[in-house]
Design an enzyme around this catalytic site. Structure first.
Site, PDB file in Angstrom:
ATOM      1  N   CYS B  90     -44.755 -44.652  29.275  1.00 41.33           N
ATOM      2  CA  CYS B  90     -45.103 -45.556  28.173  1.00 41.33           C
ATOM      3  C   CYS B  90     -44.192 -45.308  26.974  1.00 41.33           C
ATOM      4  O   CYS B  90     -42.991 -45.525  27.070  1.00 41.33           O
ATOM      5  CB  CYS B  90     -46.592 -45.439  27.834  1.00 41.33           C
ATOM      6  N   HIS B 198     -48.991 -46.843  32.561  1.00 39.95           N
ATOM      7  CA  HIS B 198     -49.539 -45.494  32.671  1.00 39.95           C
ATOM      8  C   HIS B 198     -49.913 -45.198  34.125  1.00 39.95           C
ATOM      9  O   HIS B 198     -50.971 -45.635  34.574  1.00 39.95           O
ATOM     10  CB  HIS B 198     -50.790 -45.364  31.802  1.00 39.95           C
ATOM     11  N   GLU B 200     -51.052 -42.569  35.305  1.00 37.84           N
ATOM     12  CA  GLU B 200     -52.283 -41.767  35.313  1.00 37.84           C
ATOM     13  C   GLU B 200     -53.521 -42.620  35.050  1.00 37.84           C
ATOM     14  O   GLU B 200     -54.647 -42.129  35.095  1.00 37.84           O
ATOM     15  CB  GLU B 200     -52.168 -40.622  34.299  1.00 37.84           C
TER      16      GLU B 200
END
Lengths: 270, 220
Positions: B90, B198, B200
């Site tokens: 990001c 992202h 994650e």
């Protein structure tokens, strides 16, 4: 293409032993125990939730601690975005919540009482993690600033506090613009009139907010099934639809809801 | 400030997450651990040298990010120079580029990114909903070990600016948000790369990318 998001909302309370628990009520009555928030989050993730909203409804110091613990445990196992709200009033509260594993914080009263909190949070952590939540109430008098017509009557929307028990006199559309200007990254629109009714989102409210701001809008309150999600996406222009009880009680699964939308050409992540 | 987690007995690689004081590092740590990495969160550049891979995370504004990471600038450039995998996420990805319109917005002087992937970060057009927030599709453009098995899958984005690398070939994947923009970029050598989204927070697709990253780290 960007998809419409389906977001289950999990209201976190404490049970008699001080453990986190989820209760769901209808019109704020008949609260029923529906489960452990972490287990619920895992199950919703499996069924295709795009994101979670966790709300600490205890508004107490114990509730806050418990919430951070719940967020940590969910963030350790579920790899989708988490928004956390309830009692956030300072940049330290925001920082603590993000550090626990939340991606965004949802702020209602804290921002109405001190709007600078939006600027501070957006500057320190980025506007993408500041969600401003409004609890809107329909008013049919001449005291607002922006009106829409509902059933032939002129209506404006007022920001309320304390779950609708306290009015502020602030026009939701004015507040939405101010929140955006100050750095809110998303707006979370609840309707006091529709909350718990399951007869559909407040479409005129959601539409008016979507037309007023450029930031993404999460519609909330009143969802009774996939067709209400369809309406709020196609008629009101919402970016995300939030629901609690229809998912908690397995009336509709998230999967079913997404299939319904997909069949009707609403872009969703399947 | 340093936390070491050694949860996995047969870890594939040691990965350092650069802690420059921003946001949620918990999810990326857990995600990398799931991918069998040993993860250390640190702002100590000495740890960068020993790591098999370095992650530059980030949420927030370009200026604050660059300023917070500034003391580590030379160390991060050395990581790239040595050929160690450097993965920006990001804002961390945007910082791999040269500059950003975001830093100039408030009339202050432009802030310099790491310039490891020459280019600039520009804002989405007026009238578009910003941030671009939600799940969007990855359209893989070319081979890179990071994107093994993720073409056509959805990832979670939250951003108002997007990367425009000078070299078109730096775009590994594109995504469509009223315009096509690079959602994964990489340098020519392939060891410096980043995702605008992202991983994650991108469910199974994101975990696949983190596993690919750990695999890249284990090879070096």
């Amino acid at each position: 293409m960007l998809t419409k998001r389906i977001i289950p909302c999990i209201d976190v309370d404490l049970d008699e032993d001080g453990n986190p628990a989820v209760y769901t009520g209808v019109n704020f009555e008949d609260l029923k125990y529906t489960g452990d928030p972490v287990e619920m989050a895992k199950a919703y993730n499996e069924s295709g939730a795009d994101e979670f909203v966790f709300l600490d409804i205890t508004a107490s110091a114990e509730g806050r601690e418990t919430m951070l613990d719940v967020v940590e445990r969910v963030a350790d196992e579920v790899f989708i975005p988490l928004t956390v709200g309830g009692g956030i009033r300072t940049t330290d509260d925001i920082k603590e919540t993000l550090r626990a594993g939340a991606d965004k914080v949802s702020i209602t009263t804290g921002a109405l009482e001190r709007p600078e909190l939006i600027n501070e949070g957006a500057t320190a952590f980025g506007n993408q993690c500041i969600v401003i939540s409004v609890d809107a109430r329909r008013r049919f008098d001449g005291e607002g600033e922006h009106y829409v017509e509902i059933d032939g009557e002129s209506c404006w929307f007022e920001c309320t506090k304390k779950g609708g028990r306290e009015g502020t006199g602030i026009d939701v559309l004015e507040w939405a613009q101010e929140a955006e200007r100050r750095g809110a990254g998303e707006l979370f629109v609840n309707s006091i009139d529709k909350d718990g009714t399951k007869d559909g989102y407040d479409l005129p409210l959601t539409k008016a907010v979507c037309e007023t701001v450029d930031t993404p809008v999460i519609a909330s309150s009143g969802c009774g099934g996939p067709e209400d999600m369809y309406d709020v996406f196609t008629e009101a222009g919402a970016d995300a639809g939030l629901a609690a009880s229809i998912f908690h009680f397995d009336e509709y699964s998230i999967e079913e809801t997404k299939e319904y939308l997909d069949e009707r050409d609403v872009p969703v992540r399947l | 400030m340093s936390t070491l987690s050694t949860s996995s007995e047969q870890s594939l690689a040691s990965v350092v997450i650069v802690d420059y004081g921003l946001g949620n590092l918990r999810s990326v740590t857990r995600g990398l651990e799931r991918a069998d990495a040993d993860v250390e969160i640190t702002d100590d550049p000495a740890a960068f040298a020993d790591a098999d891979g370095v992650v530059l995370p980030g949420v927030g504004a370009f200026r604050e990010g660059v300023e917070n990471a500034d003391p580590l600038r030379e160390d991060l450039l050395e990581v790239a120079e040595r050929g160690t995998p450097l993965f920006g996420i990001c804002l961390g990805m945007q910082m791999l580029l040269t500059t950003s319109e975001e830093g100039e917005n408030d009339g202050e002087s432009a802030v310099q990114g790491l310039d490891l992937i020459p280019g600039t970060n520009v804002r989405f057009a007026e009238g578009q909903k910003v941030p671009h927030m939600g799940w969007n599709e990855l359209d893989v453009q070319r081979d890179h070990p990071l994107v093994e098995g993720v073409d056509g899958q959805y990832a979670y984005f939250v951003h108002s600016y997007y990367a425009v690398p000078d070299d078109e070939n730096a775009a590994v994947a594109m995504t469509d948000y009223e315009r096509e923009f690079p959602s994964i970029v990489a340098n020519e050598d392939g060891n410096v790369f980043g995702t605008q989204f992202h991983p994650e927070k991108s469910g199974e697709t994101g975990l696949q990318i983190l596993r690919n990253f750990v695999e890249i780290c284990s090879r070096e």
